[in-house]
Structure formats: structure tokens, C-alpha cells
Write a protein that holds these residues in place. Structure first.
Motif, PDB file in Angstrom:
ATOM      1  N   MET A   1     -10.994  -2.000  -3.088  1.00  0.00           N
ATOM      2  CA  MET A   1      -9.859  -2.518  -3.858  1.00  0.00           C
ATOM      3  C   MET A   1      -9.314  -1.450  -4.792  1.00  0.00           C
ATOM      4  SD  MET A   1     -10.560  -5.455  -6.698  1.00  0.00           S
ATOM      5  CE  MET A   1      -9.241  -5.798  -7.847  1.00  0.00           C
ATOM      6  N   ILE A   2      -8.009  -1.406  -4.892  1.00  0.00           N
ATOM      7  CA  ILE A   2      -7.333  -0.388  -5.701  1.00  0.00           C
ATOM      8  C   ILE A   2      -6.843  -1.013  -7.003  1.00  0.00           C
ATOM      9  CG2 ILE A   2      -5.408   1.261  -5.741  1.00  0.00           C
ATOM     10  CD1 ILE A   2      -5.498   1.290  -2.680  1.00  0.00           C
ATOM     11  N   LEU A   3      -6.927  -0.265  -8.082  1.00  0.00           N
ATOM     12  CA  LEU A   3      -6.460  -0.742  -9.380  1.00  0.00           C
ATOM     13  C   LEU A   3      -5.014  -1.236  -9.262  1.00  0.00           C
ATOM     14  CD1 LEU A   3      -8.127  -0.673 -12.001  1.00  0.00           C
ATOM     15  CD2 LEU A   3      -6.754   1.327 -12.692  1.00  0.00           C
ATOM     16  N   GLU A   4      -4.776  -2.440  -9.748  1.00  0.00           N
ATOM     17  CA  GLU A   4      -3.447  -3.040  -9.572  1.00  0.00           C
ATOM     18  C   GLU A   4      -2.331  -2.202 -10.206  1.00  0.00           C
ATOM     19  OE1 GLU A   4      -3.248  -7.126 -10.662  1.00  0.00           O
ATOM     20  OE2 GLU A   4      -4.753  -7.746  -9.184  1.00  0.00           O
ATOM     21  N   ASP A   5      -2.602  -1.685 -11.411  1.00  0.00           N
ATOM     22  CA  ASP A   5      -1.567  -0.898 -12.100  1.00  0.00           C
ATOM     23  C   ASP A   5      -1.140   0.316 -11.273  1.00  0.00           C
ATOM     24  OD1 ASP A   5      -1.344  -2.619 -14.170  1.00  0.00           O
ATOM     25  OD2 ASP A   5      -2.717  -1.527 -15.506  1.00  0.00           O
ATOM     26  N   LEU A   6      -2.136   0.906 -10.625  1.00  0.00           N
ATOM     27  CA  LEU A   6      -1.836   2.066  -9.786  1.00  0.00           C
ATOM     28  C   LEU A   6      -0.934   1.649  -8.610  1.00  0.00           C
ATOM     29  CD1 LEU A   6      -2.381   5.060  -9.419  1.00  0.00           C
ATOM     30  CD2 LEU A   6      -4.445   4.485  -8.128  1.00  0.00           C
ATOM     31  N   ASP A  28       2.645  -8.018  15.196  1.00  0.00           N
ATOM     32  CA  ASP A  28       3.586  -7.451  14.229  1.00  0.00           C
ATOM     33  C   ASP A  28       3.224  -5.997  13.957  1.00  0.00           C
ATOM     34  OD1 ASP A  28       4.891  -9.809  13.947  1.00  0.00           O
ATOM     35  OD2 ASP A  28       4.192 -10.248  11.907  1.00  0.00           O
ATOM     36  N   PHE A  29       4.238  -5.240  13.602  1.00  0.00           N
ATOM     37  CA  PHE A  29       3.960  -3.857  13.257  1.00  0.00           C
ATOM     38  C   PHE A  29       3.586  -3.796  11.775  1.00  0.00           C
ATOM     39  CE2 PHE A  29       4.632   0.677  12.788  1.00  0.00           C
ATOM     40  CZ  PHE A  29       4.046   1.119  13.970  1.00  0.00           C
ATOM     41  N   PRO A  30       2.489  -3.117  11.447  1.00  0.00           N
ATOM     42  CA  PRO A  30       2.007  -3.102  10.056  1.00  0.00           C
ATOM     43  C   PRO A  30       2.966  -2.353   9.134  1.00  0.00           C
ATOM     44  CG  PRO A  30       0.301  -2.343  11.575  1.00  0.00           C
ATOM     45  CD  PRO A  30       1.579  -2.395  12.341  1.00  0.00           C
ATOM     46  N   LEU A  31       3.398  -3.043   8.082  1.00  0.00           N
ATOM     47  CA  LEU A  31       4.342  -2.433   7.142  1.00  0.00           C
ATOM     48  C   LEU A  31       3.807  -2.379   5.722  1.00  0.00           C
ATOM     49  CD1 LEU A  31       7.574  -4.281   8.359  1.00  0.00           C
ATOM     50  CD2 LEU A  31       6.915  -1.920   8.846  1.00  0.00           C
ATOM     51  N   TYR A  32       2.677  -3.086   5.487  1.00  0.00           N
ATOM     52  CA  TYR A  32       2.197  -3.210   4.118  1.00  0.00           C
ATOM     53  C   TYR A  32       0.682  -3.076   3.971  1.00  0.00           C
ATOM     54  CZ  TYR A  32       6.744  -5.517   3.682  1.00  0.00           C
ATOM     55  OH  TYR A  32       8.073  -5.809   3.719  1.00  0.00           O
ATOM     56  N   TYR A  33       0.314  -2.772   2.747  1.00  0.00           N
ATOM     57  CA  TYR A  33      -1.085  -2.864   2.329  1.00  0.00           C
ATOM     58  C   TYR A  33      -1.179  -4.143   1.504  1.00  0.00           C
ATOM     59  CZ  TYR A  33      -5.099  -2.105  -0.790  1.00  0.00           C
ATOM     60  OH  TYR A  33      -6.259  -2.262  -1.506  1.00  0.00           O
ATOM     61  N   PHE A  34      -2.206  -4.956   1.755  1.00  0.00           N
ATOM     62  CA  PHE A  34      -2.371  -6.227   1.028  1.00  0.00           C
ATOM     63  C   PHE A  34      -3.663  -6.216   0.228  1.00  0.00           C
ATOM     64  CE2 PHE A  34       0.070  -7.267   4.812  1.00  0.00           C
ATOM     65  CZ  PHE A  34       1.057  -8.124   4.337  1.00  0.00           C
ATOM     66  N   GLN A  35      -3.589  -6.757  -0.949  1.00  0.00           N
ATOM     67  CA  GLN A  35      -4.793  -6.903  -1.774  1.00  0.00           C
ATOM     68  C   GLN A  35      -4.721  -8.258  -2.468  1.00  0.00           C
ATOM     69  OE1 GLN A  35      -6.255  -3.381  -3.862  1.00  0.00           O
ATOM     70  NE2 GLN A  35      -6.132  -4.543  -5.765  1.00  0.00           N
ATOM     71  N   ALA A  58     -11.000 -13.050   3.817  1.00  0.00           N
ATOM     72  CA  ALA A  58     -10.955 -12.115   2.687  1.00  0.00           C
ATOM     73  C   ALA A  58     -10.703 -12.906   1.410  1.00  0.00           C
ATOM     74  CB  ALA A  58      -9.855 -11.085   2.903  1.00  0.00           C
ATOM     75  N   SER A  59     -11.472 -12.605   0.367  1.00  0.00           N
ATOM     76  CA  SER A  59     -11.354 -13.327  -0.903  1.00  0.00           C
ATOM     77  C   SER A  59     -10.796 -12.432  -1.997  1.00  0.00           C
ATOM     78  CB  SER A  59     -12.728 -13.850  -1.319  1.00  0.00           C
ATOM     79  OG  SER A  59     -13.329 -14.513  -0.241  1.00  0.00           O
ATOM     80  N   ALA A  60     -10.701 -12.992  -3.199  1.00  0.00           N
ATOM     81  CA  ALA A  60     -10.133 -12.256  -4.331  1.00  0.00           C
ATOM     82  C   ALA A  60     -10.808 -10.885  -4.465  1.00  0.00           C
ATOM     83  CB  ALA A  60     -10.302 -13.057  -5.613  1.00  0.00           C
ATOM     84  N   GLY A  61      -9.990  -9.858  -4.684  1.00  0.00           N
ATOM     85  CA  GLY A  61     -10.510  -8.507  -4.861  1.00  0.00           C
ATOM     86  C   GLY A  61     -10.563  -7.709  -3.564  1.00  0.00           C
ATOM     87  N   HIS A 102      -3.627  10.549  -4.838  1.00  0.00           N
ATOM     88  CA  HIS A 102      -4.922  10.162  -5.425  1.00  0.00           C
ATOM     89  C   HIS A 102      -6.004  10.160  -4.350  1.00  0.00           C
ATOM     90  CE1 HIS A 102      -1.993   8.639  -8.282  1.00  0.00           C
ATOM     91  NE2 HIS A 102      -2.953   8.608  -9.188  1.00  0.00           N
ATOM     92  N   PRO A 103      -6.390  11.338  -3.897  1.00  0.00           N
ATOM     93  CA  PRO A 103      -7.344  11.431  -2.787  1.00  0.00           C
ATOM     94  C   PRO A 103      -8.688  10.753  -3.089  1.00  0.00           C
ATOM     95  CG  PRO A 103      -6.753  13.625  -3.622  1.00  0.00           C
ATOM     96  CD  PRO A 103      -5.938  12.646  -4.376  1.00  0.00           C
ATOM     97  N   ASP A 104      -9.011  10.639  -4.358  1.00  0.00           N
ATOM     98  CA  ASP A 104     -10.284   9.987  -4.705  1.00  0.00           C
ATOM     99  C   ASP A 104     -10.321   8.527  -4.245  1.00  0.00           C
ATOM    100  OD1 ASP A 104      -8.181  10.055  -6.706  1.00  0.00           O
ATOM    101  OD2 ASP A 104      -9.488   8.766  -7.929  1.00  0.00           O
ATOM    102  N   ILE A 105      -9.131   7.913  -4.181  1.00  0.00           N
ATOM    103  CA  ILE A 105      -9.043   6.521  -3.734  1.00  0.00           C
ATOM    104  C   ILE A 105      -9.544   6.384  -2.294  1.00  0.00           C
ATOM    105  CG2 ILE A 105      -7.411   4.658  -3.166  1.00  0.00           C
ATOM    106  CD1 ILE A 105      -7.611   4.902  -6.074  1.00  0.00           C
ATOM    107  N   LEU A 106      -9.335   7.451  -1.532  1.00  0.00           N
ATOM    108  CA  LEU A 106      -9.726   7.404  -0.121  1.00  0.00           C
ATOM    109  C   LEU A 106     -11.205   7.123   0.080  1.00  0.00           C
ATOM    110  CD1 LEU A 106      -7.853  10.083   1.999  1.00  0.00           C
ATOM    111  CD2 LEU A 106      -8.035   7.620   2.389  1.00  0.00           C
TER     112      LEU A 106
END
Length: 197
Positions: A1-6, A28-35, A58-61, A102-106
Motif C-alpha cells: 500500500m502506498i501513502l495516500e498523500d503521495l 478491460d484494458f488496465p488504466l488505473y491503480y486501485f487502493q 481485497a480489504s482496507a489497505g 520514488h523507486p523505494d516504493i517499488l
DNA sequence: TCATTAATTCGCC
DNA sequence: GGCGAATTAATGA
């Protein structure tokens, strides 16, 4: 999970879903990242008779659909909200820009995907089991694993028999019969219809 | 609270 | 194991 503010600083938006809304469809063709901030989402398929198979809940977070952003393939599953949910959605380009800067996110994403793959191996092996009682037992073990308490009957199964059936490839009647059988064998306890393992 | 819908259970093949 | 019907639980007006 990625920090929401980011995510927000890269253009992500908040989307509210009611129960049983479609986030994307198989093909469908993927267009988004979902969290998921709140609620839960199931990833499923329907067989030729319309019987549902749930790949993952998938649950919260948790995030989902992200692996498809790295490959040039349409979604292999549908995504549906199973309750009123709040989702953070980032466009594919925003998401890719984010991980480039932000390569660290990877490494976080890597870790998360690795855990999901570990689960997938367990579930796949589980599906090969012949007997419903073995299938359900391993599946209950799988559900209980993240639960810190390993005591007998300490874990209430947080899903309906219908969902258990769709997750294990069994039919509801079989789940009901097998769970009752497991209760006789003192493998589970049933209270007010709720299953404790 | 009543009506509608979803989930569960039962009997039968 | 799976279909259809009966019963029960959950949801919503």
C-alpha cells in the motif's frame, strides 16, 4: 500500500462505491491503480454456467490490479465492491510517474506482490484437493494464518458460506454439509450460524 | 415495522 | 453433488 498523500500528489482521486458496483471487467484494458481506504473488493470470474469463482478478496489497505499495469494485458478478472467502499484511484501514467520518481516504493510493491503470489500458490494447491473436507480445512487454515491467535475456535470466519463456496470452487450445499461434518469431528464450532475455527 | 432480497438449509434425485 | 423449494437472516423503505 502506498501513502495516500503521495498518491494524491500524483493526481489520484477518491471514488465512492456502493455494494456490488463494478470497478473493472475481465477483458478491460488496465488504466488505473486501485487502493482501498475502506470496504472490500472481490476479484472474480464466472464460468460458462454463471457460477462465480472468487480469486481474491481485497480489504482496507490493500491494492489490486496493479500487476496489470506492468504488463500489456487486459484484466483476467472482474473487480466488484462487496460492500460500500472508498477507493483511491490513480491513473496508470500517474502511478508509473510515482514509482519512477520514488523507486523505494517499488520494493514495497514487490513485497506485496510476492505475498500475493505466495497466497496464490497455496490457493492453487488447495484447489487440487479431492475431498471437500480437506479443501475447506486448508482454506480455513489459510484464512486463519494472518490471525495472531492459533487457539482452537478462536477465529470467526468473516465470510458467508456462499463466499466460501465461490472461493474454494465447491457449491454452497457442499460447504454447508462439510462444515456440519467438521463440527461433528470437532474441527469447527458453529454458533448462531457463525463458523469458528 | 413490513416488504423485499439474499443466504441458508432440507428433501430428493 | 446439485436442483428446487422451504426457511431464516439481512437490508432497506
Amino acid at each position: 500500500m502506498i501513502l495516500e498523500d503521495l498518491l494524491f500528489s500524483f493526481g489520484a482521486e477518491i471514488i465512492h462505491y456502493e455494494k456490488n458496483e463494478i470497478l473493472f471487467r475481465e477483458g478491460d484494458f488496465p488504466l488505473y491503480y486501485f487502493q482501498i481506504r475502506k470496504g472490500s473488493v472481490k476479484l472474480n470470474n464466472y464460468d460458462e454456467h454463471g457460477k462465480e469463482f472468487i480469486q481474491h478478496i481485497a480489504s482496507a489497505g490493500e491494492s489490486f490490479g496493479e500487476s496489470n499495469l506492468f504488463i500489456d494485458q487486459p484484466y483476467p478478472v472482474n473487480a466488484l465492491s462487496i460492500e460500500k467502499s472508498i477507493i483511491i484511484r490513480s491513473t496508470k501514467s500517474g502511478f508509473l510517474k510515482l514509482i519512477n520518481t520514488h523507486p523505494d516504493i517499488l520494493s514495497n510493491i514487490n513485497q506485496y506482490l510476492a505475498e500475493r503470489m505466495y497466497d496464490t500458490y497455496i490457493r492453487l494447491y488447495n484447489l487440487s484437493f479431492q475431498h471437500s473436507i480437506d479443501k475447506l480445512k486448508l482454506f480455513l487454515d489459510y484464512l486463519k494464518r494472518p490471525h495472531n491467535d492459533t487457539t482452537l475456535y478462536s477465529f470467526q470466519i468473516p465470510m458467508t458460506r456462499q463466499q466460501l463456496a465461490s472461493l474454494t470452487g465447491l457449491c454452497v450445499e457442499t460447504v454447508i454439509r462439510t462444515i456440519k461434518h467438521m463440527e461433528k469431528k470437532e474441527m469447527v464450532r458453529i454458533q448462531n450460524g457463525k463458523i469458528f475455527y
